[in-house]
Every structure is written in C-alpha cells, then in structure tokens.
Design a protein around this motif. Structure first.
Motif, PDB file in Angstrom:
ATOM      1  N   VAL A  14     113.143 -17.491  23.967  1.00  9.65           N
ATOM      2  CA  VAL A  14     113.765 -18.792  23.679  1.00  9.65           C
ATOM      3  C   VAL A  14     115.273 -18.641  23.490  1.00  9.65           C
ATOM      4  N   ASP A  15     115.693 -17.652  22.717  1.00  6.23           N
ATOM      5  CA  ASP A  15     117.129 -17.459  22.471  1.00  6.23           C
ATOM      6  C   ASP A  15     117.880 -17.191  23.772  1.00  6.23           C
ATOM      7  N   LEU A  16     117.291 -16.385  24.638  1.00  7.71           N
ATOM      8  CA  LEU A  16     117.956 -16.081  25.900  1.00  7.71           C
ATOM      9  C   LEU A  16     117.938 -17.294  26.825  1.00  7.71           C
ATOM     10  N   ALA A  17     116.844 -18.033  26.817  1.00  4.81           N
ATOM     11  CA  ALA A  17     116.764 -19.237  27.658  1.00  4.81           C
ATOM     12  C   ALA A  17     117.835 -20.245  27.254  1.00  4.81           C
ATOM     13  N   LYS A  18     118.101 -20.361  25.957  1.00  2.00           N
ATOM     14  CA  LYS A  18     119.156 -21.260  25.499  1.00  2.00           C
ATOM     15  C   LYS A  18     120.513 -20.831  26.049  1.00  2.00           C
ATOM     16  N   GLY A  19     120.742 -19.507  26.097  1.00  5.36           N
ATOM     17  CA  GLY A  19     121.993 -19.009  26.668  1.00  5.36           C
ATOM     18  C   GLY A  19     122.111 -19.297  28.147  1.00  5.36           C
ATOM     19  N   LEU A  20     121.006 -19.231  28.859  1.00  8.54           N
ATOM     20  CA  LEU A  20     121.018 -19.551  30.285  1.00  8.54           C
ATOM     21  C   LEU A  20     121.352 -21.025  30.502  1.00  8.54           C
ATOM     22  N   VAL A  21     120.764 -21.880  29.672  1.00  6.52           N
ATOM     23  CA  VAL A  21     121.072 -23.315  29.776  1.00  6.52           C
ATOM     24  C   VAL A  21     122.553 -23.556  29.507  1.00  6.52           C
ATOM     25  N   VAL A  40     114.761 -26.083  25.595  1.00 12.61           N
ATOM     26  CA  VAL A  40     113.979 -25.098  26.343  1.00 12.61           C
ATOM     27  C   VAL A  40     112.542 -25.564  26.477  1.00 12.61           C
ATOM     28  N   ASP A  41     111.998 -26.098  25.396  1.00 12.64           N
ATOM     29  CA  ASP A  41     110.616 -26.561  25.422  1.00 12.64           C
ATOM     30  C   ASP A  41     110.436 -27.693  26.429  1.00 12.64           C
ATOM     31  N   SER A  42     111.412 -28.593  26.496  1.00 16.94           N
ATOM     32  CA  SER A  42     111.337 -29.704  27.448  1.00 16.94           C
ATOM     33  C   SER A  42     111.408 -29.204  28.886  1.00 16.94           C
ATOM     34  N   LEU A  43     112.285 -28.241  29.150  1.00 14.79           N
ATOM     35  CA  LEU A  43     112.401 -27.697  30.502  1.00 14.79           C
ATOM     36  C   LEU A  43     111.137 -26.944  30.898  1.00 14.79           C
ATOM     37  N   ARG A  44     110.580 -26.197  29.950  1.00 16.75           N
ATOM     38  CA  ARG A  44     109.372 -25.426  30.258  1.00 16.75           C
ATOM     39  C   ARG A  44     108.208 -26.336  30.615  1.00 16.75           C
ATOM     40  N   ARG A  45     108.123 -27.484  29.962  1.00 15.16           N
ATOM     41  CA  ARG A  45     106.985 -28.371  30.170  1.00 15.16           C
ATOM     42  C   ARG A  45     107.036 -29.122  31.499  1.00 15.16           C
ATOM     43  N   ILE A  46     108.152 -29.100  32.186  1.00 14.07           N
ATOM     44  CA  ILE A  46     108.206 -29.772  33.491  1.00 14.07           C
ATOM     45  C   ILE A  46     107.981 -28.792  34.644  1.00 14.07           C
ATOM     46  N   VAL A  47     107.803 -27.493  34.311  1.00 15.43           N
ATOM     47  CA  VAL A  47     107.500 -26.506  35.352  1.00 15.43           C
ATOM     48  C   VAL A  47     106.027 -26.650  35.742  1.00 15.43           C
ATOM     49  N   LEU A  48     105.765 -26.801  37.022  1.00 19.98           N
ATOM     50  CA  LEU A  48     104.407 -26.990  37.519  1.00 19.98           C
ATOM     51  C   LEU A  48     103.863 -25.677  38.094  1.00 19.98           C
ATOM     52  N   PRO A  49     102.538 -25.531  38.148  1.00 18.68           N
ATOM     53  CA  PRO A  49     101.967 -24.296  38.698  1.00 18.68           C
ATOM     54  C   PRO A  49     102.422 -23.987  40.117  1.00 18.68           C
ATOM     55  N   ASP A  50     102.680 -25.021  40.895  1.00 13.25           N
ATOM     56  CA  ASP A  50     103.075 -24.799  42.279  1.00 13.25           C
ATOM     57  C   ASP A  50     104.588 -24.770  42.471  1.00 13.25           C
ATOM     58  N   SER A  51     105.343 -24.783  41.377  1.00 12.40           N
ATOM     59  CA  SER A  51     106.790 -24.550  41.474  1.00 12.40           C
ATOM     60  C   SER A  51     107.029 -23.090  41.860  1.00 12.40           C
ATOM     61  N   THR A  52     108.093 -22.830  42.574  1.00 14.95           N
ATOM     62  CA  THR A  52     108.404 -21.458  42.981  1.00 14.95           C
ATOM     63  C   THR A  52     108.837 -20.646  41.763  1.00 14.95           C
ATOM     64  N   ALA A  53     108.216 -19.481  41.597  1.00 12.63           N
ATOM     65  CA  ALA A  53     108.549 -18.599  40.470  1.00 12.63           C
ATOM     66  C   ALA A  53     109.479 -17.480  40.890  1.00 12.63           C
ATOM     67  N   VAL A  54     109.192 -16.853  42.034  1.00 14.46           N
ATOM     68  CA  VAL A  54     110.001 -15.718  42.494  1.00 14.46           C
ATOM     69  C   VAL A  54     110.189 -15.786  44.006  1.00 14.46           C
ATOM     70  N   ILE A  55     111.287 -15.216  44.436  1.00 26.14           N
ATOM     71  CA  ILE A  55     111.529 -14.975  45.861  1.00 26.14           C
ATOM     72  C   ILE A  55     111.570 -13.456  46.009  1.00 26.14           C
ATOM     73  N   VAL A  56     110.469 -12.877  46.472  1.00 25.74           N
ATOM     74  CA  VAL A  56     110.363 -11.424  46.604  1.00 25.74           C
ATOM     75  C   VAL A  56     110.664 -11.049  48.048  1.00 25.74           C
ATOM     76  N   TYR A  57     111.664 -10.204  48.228  1.00 25.18           N
ATOM     77  CA  TYR A  57     112.051  -9.806  49.583  1.00 25.18           C
ATOM     78  C   TYR A  57     111.229  -8.607  50.041  1.00 25.18           C
ATOM     79  N   THR A  58     110.747  -8.707  51.275  1.00 19.99           N
ATOM     80  CA  THR A  58     109.961  -7.623  51.845  1.00 19.99           C
ATOM     81  C   THR A  58     110.825  -6.386  52.006  1.00 19.99           C
ATOM     82  N   SER A  59     110.185  -5.265  52.289  1.00 17.49           N
ATOM     83  CA  SER A  59     110.897  -3.987  52.310  1.00 17.49           C
ATOM     84  C   SER A  59     111.925  -3.894  53.420  1.00 17.49           C
ATOM     85  N   ALA A  97     116.309 -25.577  20.487  1.00 15.85           N
ATOM     86  CA  ALA A  97     115.120 -24.971  21.094  1.00 15.85           C
ATOM     87  C   ALA A  97     114.275 -26.014  21.812  1.00 15.85           C
ATOM     88  N   THR A  98     114.377 -27.267  21.391  1.00 18.40           N
ATOM     89  CA  THR A  98     113.600 -28.327  22.038  1.00 18.40           C
ATOM     90  C   THR A  98     114.021 -28.518  23.493  1.00 18.40           C
TER      91      THR A  98
END
Length: 643
Positions: A65-72, A177-196, A174-175
């Motif tokens: 949470v503390d780090l997420a606040k810094g990112l925001v 961060v909580d608000s942003l977290r709650r709008i993330v959906l399961p089908d939202s993109t989490a990572v972009i992993v580059y192939t080798s 902190a609220t």
C-alpha cells in the motif's frame, strides 16, 4: 529470527479460491485480512550467517500500500506500463504487487539484456517508467532514452528509490489505492512478458490477471497438499528470474497459496547451495539444468572422495527402484523385490539422505520446467526420495498447462493436461492448447496473434505426442527440426538432452541441415574437466602426458556421443562432432536470457568449425570409418581449449 522449519502452516482451506473478481494484488490483501500473521516471505538478514527473517502477510500488505501510494503520487495510472529490470529479489515482489494494486501493467526485463533488447522492449511496450537494480542498469537505460519519448521515470533500487517513492506517497490516502484496486478486473492485462527472442525481436505476450491466476489456482487445488509434510507450511526458494513466465508463475503461486517464499538473486552454485541449506525448502522449483548440475556436482564430489564407483551403483539402484515403483503404480509390475528394497535401504542411509540433506533436509518433491527433463535423471531423483514433476507450459499460456497425475506419475512425460485445459496434437505433431490461461495476444502484432490463435486453439510450435493413457511427451520445437541432405528429419532435443547427461559435457547443439549426416557442437564443463584430468594422471607423469590426456578425452567424449546415439535410429545418430573453445552464454549472444540456445547465432558463429567438421569426416576413406563412433579431427587440441 524465527526458525523457518517451525513456522505454522497456512490456515486450513486457504488454498481454496472463490471465483476471481479482481486482480492479482487482491491475494495480498485477502491473505492479510484472513491470516495477518502468516509468514508470507522470508528475507535473508545482513548478518552474513545465512539466517532469514520473515515478513508477515499484514506487513507485506502495508508495504504494498505504501509503495502504491508513491506510484500514484508519481503519476502512474491504470493501464500504464512499468518495466522492472532486476534480478529475483524481495523488492520485485513488492513492486509488482503495488503496480497491480493501482491497475498498472508490469513489463519484466532481464537485467542481463543488451542495450538493443532493452530499447526494443521499452519502446514496443510503451513503458512510462522502468525500475533498474544498479548503476549498470541506469547506464543501459540511459544509453537508449533518446528513442523512448514515453519514458518518464528511471528508478534505481540500490539507491533507495522505493523508500523515496514511499515518502512521496505519504500525502496520498490509502483509500485511493483501495479504490484503484477495486476497479481492476480479472481480464485486465497484468503483465507483458517478452519471449526469449531466439530469432528476431522478442514479442510481448499480454497476460491477464486471470491467465496467471488460473494455472496457480488449479495447481493449489489439486497438488498443493503435496508440497510440504502434513502440518507444515510449504516453503520454496525462488531463484528463477521473474522476467521469465516460470518464475513469475511461482511468485503468483506463493502469494495466492500462502507458501513461504524466499528470494535468491545470485545463481552461482555455491550461493544457491547455501540458500537451500539455510532456508530448508519443502519444495524445489527449477529447470533441468539445475537438476543436471546438482547430479554432476554430487558425482564429482563422490569421485574426489574415492567413492565414485559406489555412487554409480547407488545411482543405478535408485533408478531401478524408481522404475519398479513406477510400474507398480501404473499397474504393469509388482514393485521392488526384496533384494532391491534392501539394497535401496542401504544406499538411502549411506548416499541418498546426504543428497537430501544438502537441499536442506525437508524437500519432499520438486517440479522441473522450461525444457524436458531426461527420464534417467527423473528416475534418479525419484529413487533418492524426491519425485520431480516434469511439467509443460509456455509464455503464451501463463506457465504450466500439464502436470503429473498424483499416484499415476510417469517419468519421461510431462503428465496430463491440467483440469480446464485441452491439449491435442495436430497431424504434423504440433501441440495445440486451449484453456483459461492462454494469453490475450502479442502486443503490436495482430498478424502474429492471428497466426498463434487459430479457431480458439493456441498453436504452440512445440512437437509432441499423447500416449494411449493421455500422457504428453515433448519431442522438440517445430522450427528446430533438422533435415539432412538425404531428407531425414531429426528433432535435436533428445540427443542434446542425452549428451548433457555425461559429466564432462556442459552444452550441446545438434546440427545437420542440408548436410549428409547429423553432427554436434559440444562444450565441456571446465570444473569436471579439471577433476577428470586430476583423477586420470598424477603430477610428474612421464613425457607425452598431454597427448595421452587428449586421446583419453577424445575417447570419453566419443563414448558420450555413442550413448546418446542409442536413443535414436542409426540415420538420426550423431556421426561427427566438434568440441568448442568456449561455452554458449548470454554474454556472447549464444543463449537467450532464459538460457535457451540461439541456434541461428551459434550456426553463424561456428560456421567455419561446422564446415571443417564435415570436411574432415568426408576425407576419411569409407572403409576406415567407424560405424560405432563419430569422427574427430586430429587437429583438435581439447585441453588447450578447456584450460
């Protein structure tokens, strides 16, 4: 310091997951709410004595949470892409969870990547920030910043960047961060992993939160109870790079399943061995190279102690015992006989338990991924009391898609498709996959996405076959198939895998496209070569020692090739080979950051040696050619090359 061996297990039922409604960061918050004092992560102390301290679930959540606040506060918004270019360390986990908590997308980058690779990934992904580990990372990113107009931040871990972000974010409630977290959906993109990027530019695979979670939740539900003795919390040291989907999957698995996770960024053999000894994992997750290296190190130690012959007998006994056990559980045999049980029990006291002790003494199982594990090696580990589950998965599937069925394991295969996953094999042998973990597509590459996803099936590019009982075996990559001038198609993976089983062989690459026969380029293990030389001759031996050593080594490598040839037909066997002066590695551009062979680059680098290898063989009169051993150019000075 808490004793890691006595940390209590996660609460019963904690691996049962309800239907996913949010993102991966929810795991951190849910665990902290359900079981705040659960040991979530172990961190090595600065004392230098190998001790570890633990981070509880609620402590981890507060850091996130503390780090997420810094990112925001720094302007990171939902949908922004932030690259992490660091080794496997604690900060990677906290940072990725913080990014997911605010709806940002993580772009893993290998810290060993070249300037060109870093530029391509940051530009192709449109990353707005990058987190690097040290000054070298800053210099690498700095050298390509001019071509990255969207890049706004470069944060360096080793200069306290995360602490600075936390301070910057203190005014943010902190609220938020909580608000942003709650709008993330399961089908939202989490990572972009580059192939080798074994050929051409790496391609970014977009994986959703659901893609990564589905595989982990299936493993936790079906196999999680086997990862530790009853009543103990499962624990594992994660040393595989989080830049690779396998390492990333392990992180998600630990966070969602309540496994105690330790980080080991240093992959040197002695450091990793010390980590295993002090952390004492209950489960080991690695790639075949690690299991091969461990076996060779134990063999070398036994030989140096004058117990090499006994160890080799112990190996055969372990394999025979495991084979008998396998036949019993598959219903094709009665199990080990009395004599074999007795012999196995004796070796368990004298040999096997020492190997288990070197891994911390608590390992009750392991999993291998990234490439196939040889059946012989899998039987050895099962025979010493550590069954290694060999699974299969791709970057495009968010990790594993097959697993060994409990109680019906079959070494030499990668098991059955996991629940919810469908696997079929096309007429040409290519493996096709369908399931919830299959990726969203390639970033900025619609043609590539359409080619990979056909009628709902992922075209993997891997070759394999399903046996009558539904076990999948991997035979190689479709693009790696070699076609000799005689029209014979050869999959190189099995030959290369068998060659690496010899203690002297470090790496091998099978060649032969448009050539009259199959050949091999071989690199030697310098540690084992030194040991082998010392065991073969004593100092002060008679003149001519070097020539006799070279001849003996030629014969030994020839025996390794002959042993590999027993696994294939005569027309597919290696008839010529050449020992190379240096190993393939990331620094010389011959391995990808995930340790895969860059076959095209190797063929270009050693084109002269390959030509010479075939020309030397063609000059040998047909009636003088050995049908059992490959040819070797007499001009090869093996020891000059391996000193």
């Amino acid at each position: 310091m808490r004793d890691l061996g006595n940390i209590r297990a996660a609460a019963p039922g904690s691996t049962e997951r309800p239907a996913m409604t949010g993102g991966l960061a929810d795991s951190v918050f849910d665990t902290a709410s359900r079981d705040p004092l659960l040991a979530q992560i172990a961190r090595r102390t600065d004392s230098g004595d190998g001790t570890w301290t633990t981070v509880t679930a609620i402590e981890l959540r507060d850091e996130v949470v503390d780090l997420a606040k810094g990112l925001v506060a720094s302007g990171i918004r939902p949908g922004d892409r932030v690259a992490i270019m660091a080794r496997t360390r604690y900060e990677w986990t906290v940072l990725s969870c913080a990014l997911w908590a605010v709806g940002a997308e993580v772009v893993p980058v290998y810290p060993t990547s070249s300037h060109e690779q870093v530029e391509w990934i940051l530009r192709d992904s449109g990353s707005v920030a990058v987190v690097v580990e040290d000054e070298q990372g800053v210099m690498t990113v700095g050298s390509v910043c001019a071509s990255l107009p969207r890049l706004r931040h470069v944060w360096q871990l080793d200069t306290g960047a995360l602490r600075a972000l936390v301070e910057r974010g203190r005014p943010v409630p902190a609220t938020t961060v909580d608000s942003l977290r709650r709008i993330v959906l399961p089908d939202s993109t989490a990572v972009i992993v580059y192939t080798s990027g074994t050929s051409g530019h790496p391609r970014g695979c977009a994986l959703s939160h659901r893609n990564l979670a589905s595989t982990c939740d299936t493993l936790l539900a079906g196999w999680g109870h086997t990862w530790a003795p009853p009543g103990e919390q499962p624990a594992t040291v994660v040393f595989l790079p989080f830049s690779h989907v396998y390492g990333l999957m392990l992180q998600v698995l630990c966070l969602r399943g309540g496994l105690l996770m330790g980080h080991e960024p240093d992959l040197r053999a002695d450091v990793l061995a010390a980590s295993l000894l002090t952390f004492r994992p209950t489960y080991l997750c690695a790639v075949p190279f690690v299991f091969e290296k461990l076996y060779k190190n134990v063999l070398r130690a036994a030989q140096q102690a004058g117990r090499g012959a006994r160890f080799e007998r112990a190996v055969r006994t372990a394999q025979d015992y495991a084979l008998a056990m396998e036949r019993q559980r598959l219903g094709t045999g009665p199990g080990p006989g009395f004599d074999l049980k007795l012999q196995h029990a004796l070796y368990d006291k004298a040999v096997y338990r020492k190997i288990r002790a070197a891994l911390g003494g608590r390992v009750c199982g392991a999993v291998s991924g990234g490439s196939p594990l040889s059946r012989e090696l899998a039987l050895f580990y099962e025979g010493i009391g550590i069954y290694v589950h060999d699974g299969y998965g791709l970057t495009e599937t968010g990790g594993g898609i097959t697993a060994q069925p409990l109680g019906r394991e079959k070494s030499g295969t990668v098991g059955h498709p996991m629940p919810g996953v469908e696997v079929r094999v096309a007429p040409d042998g290519e493996i096709l996959v369908r399931g919830p973990s299959v990726f969203q597509g390639y970033v900025n590459d619609d043609p590539g996405t359409h080619a990979a996803l056909q009628d709902g099936w992922l075209v993997t590019g891997d070759l394999g076959h399903l046996d009558p009982e539904g076990y999948l075996s991997i035979t190689g990559r479709k693009k790696d198939i070699i076609v000799t001038s005689g029209g014979k198609s050869v999959a190189p993976a099995a030959l290369e895998e068998r060659l690496r089983m010899h203690p002297l062989v470090h790496q091998s690459v099978v060649v032969g496209d448009n050539r009259p026969c199959v050949g091999a380029l071989i690199t030697l293990d310098p540690e084992f070569v030194a040991h082998w030389r010392g065991a073969l001759f004593t100092p002060g031996d008679a003149p001519g020692r070097e020539a006799r050593e070279a001849n003996a080594l030629r014969q030994e490598v020839a025996r390794a090739v002959a042993a590999a040839n027993t696994t294939v037909s005569r027309s597919e066997s290696i008839r010529v080979f050449r020992v190379l002066p240096e190993p393939f590695d990331v620094a010389n551009g011959l391995l990808t950051p995930s340790m895969k062979l860059r076959r095209d680059a190797i063929a270009r680098r050693y084109a002269v040696e390959i030509d010479a290898m075939y020309q030397s063989a063609s000059r040998v009169p047909r009636e003088q050619r050995s049908e059992e051993l490959p040819q070797w150019d007499d001009s090869d000075d093996v020891f000059r090359r391996t000193r």
